[in-house]
Design an enzyme around this catalytic site. Sequence first.
Site, PDB file in Angstrom:
ATOM      1  N   GLY A   1      -1.251  -4.788  -3.387  1.00 44.83           N
ATOM      2  CA  GLY A   1      -2.092  -5.639  -2.552  1.00 44.83           C
ATOM      3  C   GLY A   1      -1.280  -6.839  -2.084  1.00 44.83           C
ATOM      4  O   GLY A   1      -0.151  -7.048  -2.546  1.00 44.83           O
ATOM      5  N   LYS A   2      -1.785  -7.608  -1.184  1.00 43.32           N
ATOM      6  CA  LYS A   2      -1.138  -8.862  -0.774  1.00 43.32           C
ATOM      7  C   LYS A   2      -2.142  -9.682   0.006  1.00 43.32           C
ATOM      8  O   LYS A   2      -3.030  -9.128   0.676  1.00 43.32           O
ATOM      9  CB  LYS A   2       0.064  -8.569   0.129  1.00 43.32           C
ATOM     10  CG  LYS A   2       1.079  -9.687   0.151  1.00 43.32           C
ATOM     11  CD  LYS A   2       1.942  -9.656  -1.095  1.00 43.32           C
ATOM     12  CE  LYS A   2       3.114 -10.579  -1.038  1.00 43.32           C
ATOM     13  NZ  LYS A   2       4.100 -10.249  -2.082  1.00 43.32           N
TER      14      LYS A   2
END
Length: 418
Positions: A105-106
Site C-alpha cells: 500500500g502507499k
Amino acid sequence: MSDEANPFESLQSQIDEAANYLDVGGDEIERLKHPERVLETNLTIEGDDGDLERFTAFRSQFNGDRGPYKGGIRYHPQVSRDEVKALSGWMTYKTAIVDIPLGGGKGGIALDPDDYSEAELERLTRSFAKELRPLIGEDRDVPAPDVNTGQREMNWIKDTYETLENTTEPGVITGKALDSGGSEGRVEATGRSTVIAAREAFDYLDKDLEGATVAVQGYGNAGWIAAKLIDEMGATVVAASDSSGGIYNPDGFDPVAAKEHKNETGSVVGYEESDEEITNDEVLTLDVDLLIPAALENAIDADLAEDVAADVISEAANGPLTPAADEVLEETDVFVIPDILANAGGVTVSYFEWVQNRQRFYWSEERVNEELETIIVDAFDALVETYEEHDLENPRTAAYVVAIQRVADAFEEAGSWP
Ligand code: NAD
C-alpha cells in the site's frame, strides 16, 4: 531528466517484462498491474490564520493477497494518484521478494510541509487518520513513514486511531518511536539491507569486498548508515554526496566523521579528510567497485548511465535508475541489486515491529539484526536462482519474477469468490 517516466507506467512495464518468464496467465498479470482500490479524499483544515485550506490525499491498497497492505505515507508537493499507485505496487513486490506476510500500500498528501506549522501539520495528519480509520488496522492496512513523515506523524495517526476505536493497537502503524512501540534496529535497517545485499552480490560475483571502493550518493538515513556498515565490513568509502555536492578521497575516509561534519555544518562538503570536492553526477560515475544511490528517484538517466563505471550498484533509494538507464547498464554488465530487495530492510524491520506489537513482547537489537540478515540473504538467493534459471540479463527482472509468482500463487491458492 529527459527520460523520466510516469512511475505507474514504469511499474507496469517492469511487471510486463517479468511476465515473459512467469507461469501466470495474462488476465492475472493484468490484475497484478492495478491497485485493488485507491482512496482519494479532500481534507479541509483551519490554518493558524483562521482560513480554511483544502488538501488532496490518497491511500492506494495495491494488493492484499499475502497479508495486510503495507506502505508509507508521504508529504510532498508531487504526490499524485499515479505516484501513490506505483509506490503501492512496488511495496507489494518488495514484501513478496523478502517473503514477509504483508501486501502493498502507499499513501500521501500533496503539500510542502515546510510551509506549515507543527500545529497545522498535526490537524492535517489527524484529519487524514480519521479518513483512513475504516481502511486501516493491524489486520487490514498498516501505514508507515515515508518522505517528510516520521515518528511524530506516526504517533499522531496511532493516537487518533486508538482514540476513535477506543482501544490500544500499536500494530496499526509502524515507524513509531521506541517508547510508543517502535522496534530496535529500525533506523539502521535500510542501510543494513543495502550492504548485506551488496556483500552477497560480491560473493556471488567472486569479488572481494575487503578493500573494495564505494561511492554513496545521498548521505541521509539510508546512505550514511550504508556507508558506516560497508566500512565495517572492510570496504573503503571514497566518495559521498548530499544535496550540496560531493566529496572524494581515493584513499578513503571515515564515514562516521563525515556524518559528524554533516551534522555540524549541514553538508558533507568541506569535510577535512576529503581530497577534493566533486559534483553529484561525478559521484555517480566514479570508477568504484560499488555504487550506492541513496537519494532520490531518477538520479541516473540513460545519458549518465553511459558513464557509470561501478561494477555493482545496490539501490538504497527507491527507483534511482530510470528504465532507460536500466537498459544501458544491462548492456554494460553492471550488476544492479534492485531497490525492492536492497532497501527492503526498512519494511522488513517494520514487519518485526508489527510482530512485536502483536506479541506485546520486544526483541533485542541483536535479534532484529540476525532475523534481518536471514531474510535478506534468503531473498538474494531466490533472486540468483531465478536469474540463473532463466538466464536473465537483469537481476531486477529476476526479483520481479520471484515476487510476482509469489503473489499470484497466494491469489490462486485462495480460490475464487463469487
Ligand atoms: P533522507 O532525507 O534521510 O536523505 C536523503 C539524502 O539525499 C540527504 O542527504 C540529501 O541531502 C540527499 N540528496 C538529495 N538530493 C540529492 C542529490 N541530487 N544528490 C545527492 N544527494 C542528494 O532520506 P532517506 O530516508 O535516507 O531516503 C533516501 C532514499 O532511500 C529515498 O529514495 C527513500 O525512498 C529510500 N528508502 C528509505 C528508507 C528508509 O527507511 N529511510 C526505506 C526504503 C527506501
